[in-house]
Design an enzyme around this catalytic site. Structure first.
Site, short mmCIF file in Angstrom:
data_model
loop_
_atom_site.label_atom_id
_atom_site.label_comp_id
_atom_site.label_asym_id
_atom_site.label_seq_id
_atom_site.Cartn_x
_atom_site.Cartn_y
_atom_site.Cartn_z
N LYS A 77 22.53 -23.91 16.97
CA LYS A 77 23.98 -23.72 17.03
C LYS A 77 24.48 -22.67 16.03
O LYS A 77 25.56 -22.09 16.21
CB LYS A 77 24.68 -25.05 16.77
CG LYS A 77 24.58 -25.98 17.95
CD LYS A 77 25.90 -26.17 18.60
CE LYS A 77 25.79 -26.42 20.06
NZ LYS A 77 27.08 -26.49 20.72
N ASP A 103 30.48 -32.56 17.29
CA ASP A 103 29.81 -33.84 17.10
C ASP A 103 28.65 -33.65 16.12
O ASP A 103 27.74 -34.47 16.05
CB ASP A 103 29.38 -34.49 18.42
CG ASP A 103 28.99 -33.48 19.46
OD1 ASP A 103 28.42 -32.46 19.06
OD2 ASP A 103 29.26 -33.71 20.65
C1 LIG Z 1 21.13 -30.29 19.64
C2 LIG Z 1 22.02 -29.82 20.72
N1 LIG Z 1 21.47 -29.42 21.87
C3 LIG Z 1 22.24 -28.97 22.89
C4 LIG Z 1 23.62 -28.94 22.78
C5 LIG Z 1 24.41 -28.52 23.96
O1 LIG Z 1 25.20 -27.40 23.76
P1 LIG Z 1 26.57 -27.26 24.57
O2 LIG Z 1 27.56 -28.20 23.99
O3 LIG Z 1 26.93 -25.84 24.40
O4 LIG Z 1 26.28 -27.62 25.99
C6 LIG Z 1 24.22 -29.37 21.59
C7 LIG Z 1 25.68 -29.35 21.41
O5 LIG Z 1 26.22 -29.67 20.39
C8 LIG Z 1 23.41 -29.82 20.53
O6 LIG Z 1 23.93 -30.26 19.37
#
Ligand SMILES: Cc1ncc(COP(=O)(O)O)c(C=O)c1O
Length: 379
Positions: A77, A103
């Site tokens: 992220k 979150d």
């Molecule tokens: C560890 C992880 N993987 C995948 C995602 C998915 O990303 P998105 O919210 O852009 O779909 C998130 C989102 O916070 C995440 O924290």
């Protein structure tokens, strides 16, 4: 008791699928890899081949791109927040307070990127956010405000406070009239895909057949889909979006044919994916670009965490959080669940298949992790 996934098969003629011109002007032309390569502690994250696990899943090759070591922040992220803040400051130099709802991982990343640029950050989190995730944001000097409500409530509060206090909203989802920052965040995520160009993303065709993308608001998945659409317009790999069964807003949206809120309870261990409603910008890309929307019970994600932590024979050990392992959870469901046999045949997932999966987070909640890697699952 058998586990039961939900799904929607969305096989379409890919050459007909177009990206929004304004979005793609930024997405295609910007080079976030060049920017990230110059940052301290930048390293391309490893691509790990797991032959034994592949065999047990009934496929030919399984590649995991391991984002748990990204900038020592444990998650991919960072790539979105850092690139968007950098571009924002380029156009608007000076001192700002950046804010976002999260979150966990995105908020930590906004705080990290703000600190790196000598700026401030205010981060809004849902009421049930794990203490360790809040601590990770505070470690990056982000001010944390706990909102009495879920992820959607935290987003509403961040929007509101940004307007009232003049904060710069760095949200990783878009809605009508809020597109520019999410476009930059989506573009920042492209870094991961560019790193694979020497490895799997050969010039003419990808050296993989399937890509599994765990999704919350869908921004990350939309970045991957947009990348493939630009790079391989005629031979994109098959895209599978994976969500928690109890927080399945993409599945609900494809069923309703418009952006829709999940009807699920939003009780899931995959907290990074527990977002009530998809991003508008992401949805426009995913509705045509995803071949299979798959919603999985938590046990598949737990099983995936365990299979990475306790590797088969000589396979490499990988540390993955619940959301980080969810893509592999999707593959695990397709490998084990009888009710998915038909859909597996339709998409052509079999012993010849080469699969790419991303571990999108490491151990972001250590207390939970210790308990989950030894928990009995129904898989
Ligand atoms: C560890 C992880 N993987 C995948 C995602 C998915 O990303 P998105 O919210 O852009 O779909 C998130 C989102 O916070 C995440 O924290």
């Amino acid at each position: 008791m058998p586990l039961n996934c939900s799904y929607h098969l969305n096989l379409k003629e890919k050459p007909g699928f177009l990206l929004d011109r304004k979005f793609n002007r930024v997405f295609k032309n910007e080079d976030p890899l060049a920017y990230h390569s110059k940052l301290r502690r930048y390293e391309s994250t490893p691509l790990i081949l797991l032959p034994r696990l592949a065999k047990s899943m009934g496929i030919k090759e399984l590649y995991i791109k391991d984002e748990s070591r990204r900038f020592r922040q444990n998650t991919f992220k960072t790539l979105g927040a850092s690139f968007a803040i950098y571009k924002y400051l380029e156009a608007n130099p000076g001192k700002h307070i950046f804010c976002t709802a999260t979150d966990g991982n995105h908020g930590r990343s906004v705080a990290w990127a703000a600190k790196m640029n000598k700026q401030k950050a205010v981060i809004f989190v849902p009421a049930d956010t794990a203490i360790s995730r809040i601590k990770n944001i505070k470690k990056q000097r982000g001010k944390v405000i706990v909102v009495d409500g879920d992820y959607d409530a935290a987003v509403a509060r961040a929007r509101d406070e940004a307007e009232r206090n003049g904060y710069v909203l760095m949200q990783d989802m878009s809605w009508e009239g809020y597109v520019e920052i999410p476009t930059l965040i989506t573009t920042g995520y492209k870094t991961m895909m560019m790193e694979l160009e020497e490895l799997l993303h050969a010039p003419r065709e990808p050296l993989i057949d399937f890509v599994f993308l765990q999704s919350g608001v869908g921004t990350w998945a939309s970045s991957v889909v947009a990348y493939y659409r630009n790079r391989y317009p005629k031979n994109m790999p098959m895209i599978i979006a994976v969500e928690p069964l109890n927080s399945d807003s993409l599945l609900e949206s494809i069923r309703q044919d418009r952006v829709s809120k999940t009807k699920g309870s939003q009780q899931t261990l995959m907290s990074g994916l527990n977002c009530g409603t998809p991003s508008h910008l992401a949805w426009k890309i995913l509705k045509d670009g995803v071949d299979l929307f798959l919603a999985i019970p938590d046990d598949y994600a737990i099983k995936a965490m365990q299979n990475l932590y306790f590797p088969f024979r000589n396979d490499t050990q990988i540390f993955a959080g619940e959301s980080g392992a969810a893509g592999l959870g999707g593959l695990t469901a397709l490998a084990y669940e009888e009710s998915l046999e038909k859909v597996k045949k339709k998409i052509g997932l079999n012993r010849q298949s080469r699969v790419l999966i991303f571990n999108t987070e490491g151990v972001t909640d250590p207390d939970n992790f210790e308990e989950l890697i030894i928990r009995e699952t129904e898989v």
